[in-house]
Design a protein around this motif. Structure first.
Motif, PDB file in Angstrom:
ATOM      1  N   GLU A 177      70.567  14.253  95.955  1.00  0.00           N
ATOM      2  CA  GLU A 177      69.561  14.738  97.078  1.00  0.00           C
ATOM      3  C   GLU A 177      70.681  14.864  98.339  1.00  0.00           C
ATOM      4  N   GLY A 178      70.664  16.195  99.031  1.00  0.00           N
ATOM      5  CA  GLY A 178      70.687  16.263  99.972  1.00  0.00           C
ATOM      6  C   GLY A 178      71.863  16.431 100.132  1.00  0.00           C
ATOM      7  N   ILE A 179      73.059  15.964  99.864  1.00  0.00           N
ATOM      8  CA  ILE A 179      74.525  15.504  99.445  1.00  0.00           C
ATOM      9  C   ILE A 179      74.476  17.495  99.045  1.00  0.00           C
ATOM     10  N   THR A 180      74.457  16.786  97.834  1.00  0.00           N
ATOM     11  CA  THR A 180      75.057  17.266  97.091  1.00  0.00           C
ATOM     12  C   THR A 180      73.803  18.101  95.714  1.00  0.00           C
ATOM     13  N   GLN A 181      74.366  18.868  94.991  1.00  0.00           N
ATOM     14  CA  GLN A 181      73.904  19.047  93.706  1.00  0.00           C
ATOM     15  C   GLN A 181      74.727  19.382  92.810  1.00  0.00           C
ATOM     16  N   LEU A 182      75.568  19.532  91.394  1.00  0.00           N
ATOM     17  CA  LEU A 182      76.272  19.557  90.315  1.00  0.00           C
ATOM     18  C   LEU A 182      77.638  19.163  91.787  1.00  0.00           C
ATOM     19  N   ALA A 183      78.398  18.100  91.303  1.00  0.00           N
ATOM     20  CA  ALA A 183      79.502  17.462  91.912  1.00  0.00           C
ATOM     21  C   ALA A 183      80.712  17.077  90.996  1.00  0.00           C
ATOM     22  N   PHE A 184      81.225  17.611  90.297  1.00  0.00           N
ATOM     23  CA  PHE A 184      82.300  16.710  89.570  1.00  0.00           C
ATOM     24  C   PHE A 184      83.492  16.179  90.487  1.00  0.00           C
ATOM     25  N   VAL A 185      84.246  14.437  90.411  1.00  0.00           N
ATOM     26  CA  VAL A 185      85.062  14.680  91.762  1.00  0.00           C
ATOM     27  C   VAL A 185      86.310  13.847  90.493  1.00  0.00           C
ATOM     28  N   LEU A 186      87.106  14.725  90.905  1.00  0.00           N
ATOM     29  CA  LEU A 186      88.651  14.794  89.965  1.00  0.00           C
ATOM     30  C   LEU A 186      89.397  13.567  90.553  1.00  0.00           C
ATOM     31  N   SER A 187      90.359  13.237  89.677  1.00  0.00           N
ATOM     32  CA  SER A 187      91.453  12.134  90.531  1.00  0.00           C
ATOM     33  C   SER A 187      92.554  12.684  89.208  1.00  0.00           C
ATOM     34  N   GLU A 188      93.286  12.495  90.664  1.00  0.00           N
ATOM     35  CA  GLU A 188      94.500  12.845  90.480  1.00  0.00           C
ATOM     36  C   GLU A 188      94.855  11.653  91.212  1.00  0.00           C
ATOM     37  N   LYS A 189      96.421  11.095  90.563  1.00  0.00           N
ATOM     38  CA  LYS A 189      97.605  10.141  91.275  1.00  0.00           C
ATOM     39  C   LYS A 189      96.206   8.842  91.710  1.00  0.00           C
ATOM     40  N   LYS A 190      94.801   8.349  92.207  1.00  0.00           N
ATOM     41  CA  LYS A 190      93.971   7.657  92.528  1.00  0.00           C
ATOM     42  C   LYS A 190      93.402   8.697  94.028  1.00  0.00           C
ATOM     43  N   ASP A 191      94.062  10.121  93.728  1.00  0.00           N
ATOM     44  CA  ASP A 191      93.211  11.125  95.226  1.00  0.00           C
ATOM     45  C   ASP A 191      91.468  11.629  94.940  1.00  0.00           C
ATOM     46  N   TYR A 192      91.490  11.363  95.467  1.00  0.00           N
ATOM     47  CA  TYR A 192      90.098  12.416  94.524  1.00  0.00           C
ATOM     48  C   TYR A 192      89.624  13.488  95.491  1.00  0.00           C
ATOM     49  N   ARG A 193      89.047  14.178  94.609  1.00  0.00           N
ATOM     50  CA  ARG A 193      88.492  15.820  95.477  1.00  0.00           C
ATOM     51  C   ARG A 193      87.535  16.278  94.848  1.00  0.00           C
ATOM     52  N   VAL A 194      86.280  17.017  95.691  1.00  0.00           N
ATOM     53  CA  VAL A 194      85.207  17.533  95.012  1.00  0.00           C
ATOM     54  C   VAL A 194      85.381  18.468  94.439  1.00  0.00           C
ATOM     55  N   ILE A 195      85.139  18.875  92.863  1.00  0.00           N
ATOM     56  CA  ILE A 195      84.713  20.577  93.113  1.00  0.00           C
ATOM     57  C   ILE A 195      83.477  20.770  92.517  1.00  0.00           C
ATOM     58  N   ARG A 196      82.876  21.539  93.097  1.00  0.00           N
ATOM     59  CA  ARG A 196      80.907  22.307  92.873  1.00  0.00           C
ATOM     60  C   ARG A 196      81.338  23.465  91.938  1.00  0.00           C
ATOM     61  N   PRO A 197      80.102  24.092  91.216  1.00  0.00           N
ATOM     62  CA  PRO A 197      80.192  24.383  90.191  1.00  0.00           C
ATOM     63  C   PRO A 197      79.899  26.039  91.619  1.00  0.00           C
ATOM     64  N   SER A 198      80.436  27.290  91.572  1.00  0.00           N
ATOM     65  CA  SER A 198      79.848  28.460  92.293  1.00  0.00           C
ATOM     66  C   SER A 198      78.668  29.037  91.396  1.00  0.00           C
ATOM     67  N   LEU A 199      77.703  29.029  90.544  1.00  0.00           N
ATOM     68  CA  LEU A 199      76.639  28.621  89.761  1.00  0.00           C
ATOM     69  C   LEU A 199      76.045  27.404  89.966  1.00  0.00           C
ATOM     70  N   GLU A 200      75.460  27.398  90.696  1.00  0.00           N
ATOM     71  CA  GLU A 200      74.645  26.362  91.462  1.00  0.00           C
ATOM     72  C   GLU A 200      73.111  26.880  91.144  1.00  0.00           C
ATOM     73  N   ASP A 201      72.785  27.378  92.012  1.00  0.00           N
ATOM     74  CA  ASP A 201      71.207  27.708  92.942  1.00  0.00           C
ATOM     75  C   ASP A 201      70.306  27.873  91.045  1.00  0.00           C
ATOM     76  N   PRO A 202      71.250  28.749  90.576  1.00  0.00           N
ATOM     77  CA  PRO A 202      69.492  28.703  89.128  1.00  0.00           C
ATOM     78  C   PRO A 202      69.457  27.258  88.405  1.00  0.00           C
ATOM     79  N   TYR A 203      70.507  25.939  89.118  1.00  0.00           N
ATOM     80  CA  TYR A 203      69.602  24.349  89.324  1.00  0.00           C
ATOM     81  C   TYR A 203      69.481  23.602  89.484  1.00  0.00           C
ATOM     82  N   ARG A 204      68.959  23.697  90.982  1.00  0.00           N
ATOM     83  CA  ARG A 204      68.254  23.693  91.666  1.00  0.00           C
ATOM     84  C   ARG A 204      67.011  22.993  91.207  1.00  0.00           C
ATOM     85  N   HIS A 205      66.390  23.650  90.753  1.00  0.00           N
ATOM     86  CA  HIS A 205      64.784  23.475  90.792  1.00  0.00           C
ATOM     87  C   HIS A 205      64.840  23.235  89.028  1.00  0.00           C
ATOM     88  N   GLN A 206      65.209  23.244  88.758  1.00  0.00           N
ATOM     89  CA  GLN A 206      65.299  23.035  87.397  1.00  0.00           C
ATOM     90  C   GLN A 206      65.831  21.183  86.912  1.00  0.00           C
TER      91      GLN A 206
END
Length: 307
Positions: free
Chosen positions: A96-125
């Motif tokens: 709720e709030g900050i994000t919907q679908l979010a994948f936190v990827l780890s690379e040498k213990k450094d974290y970055r977030v990627i989100r799917p470009s297709l997200e709106d259809p899933y907000r209310h599902q």
């Protein structure tokens, strides 16, 4: 004796697969490995991801769908090495709030977030994510459904049938899993957005020459009569062509349509393999996770105001 040797050999290869899948985690342990509870996940987000004091909140699952959720073994967050780099990643699905679908990827213990470009259809599902390894590829089975109405006589909600998208990470994007990666030679690629929506949507046309690896792009904004031009870097051109081949584009539908109204239509025309032609019309630009990621790459033009 021969059958016994074959059985031992199969067992040996199975053990090798298990080691290849899990040993990397021990060698590249990170903070995600230790996460066990929702509270752990929220604390991890606050410490490693959040750039402001607002905390991540995981949404309690709707009890009316609890039976479906439990039967699938789903959760609102999962851990897996989704990008196959030997480090555990954190996949978050119901927030709720900050994000919907979010994948936190780890690379040498450094974290970055990627989100799917297709997200709106899933907000209310209602979503029911499950991890699975298929053909040695770590993926997510994202089951979903939405409420279609109410049965007044029974006093109960009605829901759609379960849909399932199988998601993987490719080229830094969240896309649909494909078991067949083509090697089609794409001679040219044209992506056009008609700009017809309820609001201020520009028309966009991007052309890619697949032989020369060059591009031209035009964007027009009718509400302020401004025109923009630009090009795509060769790296993005290669990513766009790679995603199309990964998606097995000749097998994609010719028509896609989003449920929300007042959306623009994106038309993709692909000329490939000595003159063959594939046209995809996508109302709402939400035909699939892969197509949405493809549009993000193609529209990632460094726009310059035309003189």
């Amino acid at each position: 004796m021969h059958s016994l040797l074959v059985s031992y050999k199969r067992l040996w290869f199975l053990l090798l697969d298990i080691l290849a899948t899990h040993v990397g985690f021990a060698q590249q342990a990170n903070a995600i490995d230790a996460l066990q509870t929702d509270a752990d996940v929220m604390t991890f987000w606050q410490q490693h991801i959040a750039l402001h004091p607002k905390q991540l909140k995981l949404v309690p699952f709707y009890e009316g769908r609890r039976q479906v959720n439990d039967s699938l073994g789903a959760n609102n967050w999962l851990k897996t090495d989704i990008d196959h780099n030997g480090e555990t990643d954190l996949l978050i699905f119901r927030t709720e709030g900050i994000t919907q679908l979010a994948f936190v990827l780890s690379e040498k213990k450094d974290y970055r977030v990627i989100r799917p470009s297709l997200e709106d259809p899933y907000r209310h599902q209602f979503v029911y994510p499950v991890t699975k390894t298929m053909h040695r590829v770590n993926s997510v089975l994202l089951y979903s459904q939405y409420q279609t109405g109410l049965d007044d006589e029974q006093g109960m909600a009605l829901y759609s049938k379960l849909n399932c998208d199988t998601l993987v990470v490719r080229a830094g994007q969240i896309v649909n899993y494909s078991s067949r990666n083509l090697a089609s030679r794409i001679a040219s690629l044209t992506v056009e957005n008609n700009g017809q929506c309820e609001g201020d949507c520009p028309t966009i046309k991007v052309f890619i020459d697949g032989n020369k690896m060059t591009s031209t792009a035009l964007k027009e904004q009718y509400w302020n009569q401004k025109r923009y031009t630009g090009t795509l870097p060769k790296k993005q051109i290669l990513l766009a062509l790679d995603l199309l081949n990964y998606a097995n584009f000749p097998k994609l539908h010719e028509e896609y349509s989003a449920r929300p109204s007042d959306q623009t239509t994106t038309v993709t025309t692909i000329i490939y393999d000595n003159g063959r032609r594939k046209v995809i019309r996508d109302y709402g630009a939400s035909g699939s996770f892969t197509l949405a990621a493809f549009y993000t790459i193609v529209y990632g033009v460094d726009w310059v105001l035309a003189k």
